[in-house]
Enzyme design. Structure first.
Site, PDB file in Angstrom:
ATOM      1  NE  ARG A  26      -1.975  -1.409   3.517  1.00 19.76           N
ATOM      2  CZ  ARG A  26      -2.169  -0.951   4.749  1.00 19.76           C
ATOM      3  NH1 ARG A  26      -3.205  -0.203   5.043  1.00 19.76           N
ATOM      4  NH2 ARG A  26      -1.340  -1.261   5.717  1.00 19.76           N
ATOM      5  CG  ASN A  51      -3.743  -4.419   3.888  1.00 17.12           C
ATOM      6  OD1 ASN A  51      -3.249  -4.398   2.770  1.00 17.12           O
ATOM      7  ND2 ASN A  51      -3.014  -4.358   4.989  1.00 17.12           N
TER       8      ASN A  51
END
Length: 91
Positions: free
Chosen positions: A21, A39
């Site tokens: 990320r 996530n």
């Protein structure tokens, strides 16, 4: 003329716990793309990206590989409706 578009990506594989990320944020910002990465409970990463088509294609190519420790098995992509978002965030 603004020909920006929005896309949602669902990335599967070893993509959590490997800086996916944060690395996506860096790659998106370098391309002038706004949106977010988060996530999912099932182990995938979801990315929402808004930008010019060529920049989104470039990001998609990067998402297929990810950061060094990642192992991407699949990256699904779909066009989505625009939802305003400033900058690119990690959720």
């Amino acid at each position: 003329m603004n020909n920006k578009t929005c896309r949602k990506y669902l990335i599967s594989g070893k993509v959590q716990g490997v800086w996916y990320r944060v690395s996506t944020k860096k790659e998106a910002e370098a391309r002038g793309i706004t949106g977010w990465a988060r996530n999912l409970e099932d182990g995938r990463v979801e990315v929402f990206a808004y930008g010019y088509p060529d920049d989104l294609i470039s990001l998609h190519h990067w998402l297929l590989k990810g950061p060094e420790l990642a192992q991407v098995d699949l990256c699904l992509v779909e066009e989505v409706s625009y939802h305003p978002h400033e900058g690119f965030t990690v959720r």
